[in-house]
Design a protein around this motif. Structure first.
Motif, PDB file in Angstrom:
ATOM      1  N   SER A 155     -11.998  11.670  -6.227  1.00  0.00           N
ATOM      2  CA  SER A 155     -12.568  10.962  -5.749  1.00  0.00           C
ATOM      3  C   SER A 155     -13.420   9.099  -6.328  1.00  0.00           C
ATOM      4  N   ARG A 172     -10.364   1.885  -8.019  1.00  0.00           N
ATOM      5  CA  ARG A 172     -10.369   0.888  -6.617  1.00  0.00           C
ATOM      6  C   ARG A 172     -11.045  -0.938  -7.311  1.00  0.00           C
ATOM      7  N   ARG A 200       0.958  -1.209  -0.233  1.00  0.00           N
ATOM      8  CA  ARG A 200      -0.049  -0.123   0.221  1.00  0.00           C
ATOM      9  C   ARG A 200       0.903   1.247   0.485  1.00  0.00           C
ATOM     10  N   ARG A 251     -14.634   9.501   0.236  1.00  0.00           N
ATOM     11  CA  ARG A 251     -15.965   9.359  -0.409  1.00  0.00           C
ATOM     12  C   ARG A 251     -17.339   9.576   0.642  1.00  0.00           C
ATOM     13  N   SER A 280      -4.402   6.110   3.478  1.00  0.00           N
ATOM     14  CA  SER A 280      -4.645   4.005   3.544  1.00  0.00           C
ATOM     15  C   SER A 280      -6.217   3.795   3.039  1.00  0.00           C
ATOM     16  N   VAL A 281      -6.800   2.929   2.845  1.00  0.00           N
ATOM     17  CA  VAL A 281      -8.346   2.312   2.044  1.00  0.00           C
ATOM     18  C   VAL A 281      -8.598   3.716   3.178  1.00  0.00           C
ATOM     19  N   SER A 282      -8.470   3.637   4.230  1.00  0.00           N
ATOM     20  CA  SER A 282      -9.619   4.116   5.046  1.00  0.00           C
ATOM     21  C   SER A 282      -9.711   5.916   5.282  1.00  0.00           C
ATOM     22  N   GLY A 283      -8.477   6.180   4.634  1.00  0.00           N
ATOM     23  CA  GLY A 283      -8.584   7.891   4.512  1.00  0.00           C
ATOM     24  C   GLY A 283      -9.515   7.830   3.144  1.00  0.00           C
ATOM     25  N   TRP A 284      -9.535   6.673   2.194  1.00  0.00           N
ATOM     26  CA  TRP A 284     -10.513   7.472   0.726  1.00  0.00           C
ATOM     27  C   TRP A 284     -11.766   6.785   0.899  1.00  0.00           C
ATOM     28  N   VAL A 285     -12.045   5.675   1.922  1.00  0.00           N
ATOM     29  CA  VAL A 285     -13.775   5.723   2.529  1.00  0.00           C
ATOM     30  C   VAL A 285     -13.886   7.115   2.737  1.00  0.00           C
ATOM     31  N   VAL A 286     -12.703   7.164   4.073  1.00  0.00           N
ATOM     32  CA  VAL A 286     -13.433   8.194   4.615  1.00  0.00           C
ATOM     33  C   VAL A 286     -13.899   9.927   3.591  1.00  0.00           C
TER      34      VAL A 286
END
Length: 137
Positions: free
Chosen positions: A127, A134, A24, A36, A28-34
């Motif tokens: 985003s 992804r 990675r 979105r 992080s993945v959670s940053g992109w989710v937040v």
């Protein structure tokens, strides 16, 4: 069937294949989710704010203040969400998400805040591109 072809390899000595986790980089993945979630929430709030300010308050104002974000959320759920009941291809998902982002950006434009609308459209486009990359990778 007794004359079926046999494999010349003895599979008892071969270890099962392993799937190494990809490295990675960046956020992080959670940053992109937040990001979105924030983009989607801001889009829905933009449509509600547009309904509140653009229409007279008693009757059509409340209808548009509740109806516009509700309509956008239902369309997003039916055609774009990961748990969508309607199987949509990638092009359909792009069309739906683009229409919803342009609607929220256009709401800010019609309220007289084109800079807010433009910044929202650019952040939502960035985003969206990351999310689609992804999903399809």
């Amino acid at each position: 069937m007794t004359n079926a072809p046999q494999s010349p390899v003895d599979w008892g000595d071969v270890p099962p294949p392993t799937d190494p986790a990809p490295a990675r980089r960046g956020v992080s993945v959670s940053g992109w989710v937040v990001l979105r979630v924030l983009v989607c929430a801001f889009g829905l709030l933009s449509l509600a704010y547009w309904g509140y300010l653009a229409w007279p308050f008693p009757f059509p104002g409340v209808l548009f203040m509740v109806g516009a974000p509700l309509f956008a959320a239902v369309v997003w759920f039916l055609f774009r969400s990961p748990r969508s009941p309607i199987d949509t291809d990638v092009v359909g998902k792009v069309v739906v998400e683009t229409a919803l982002v342009i609607a929220a950006g256009g709401a800010w434009l019609s309220l007289g805040h084109p800079v807010v609308g433009l910044v929202f459209v650019l952040v939502a486009a960035f985003s969206g591109v990351v999310a689609f990359r992804r999903e399809t990778a």
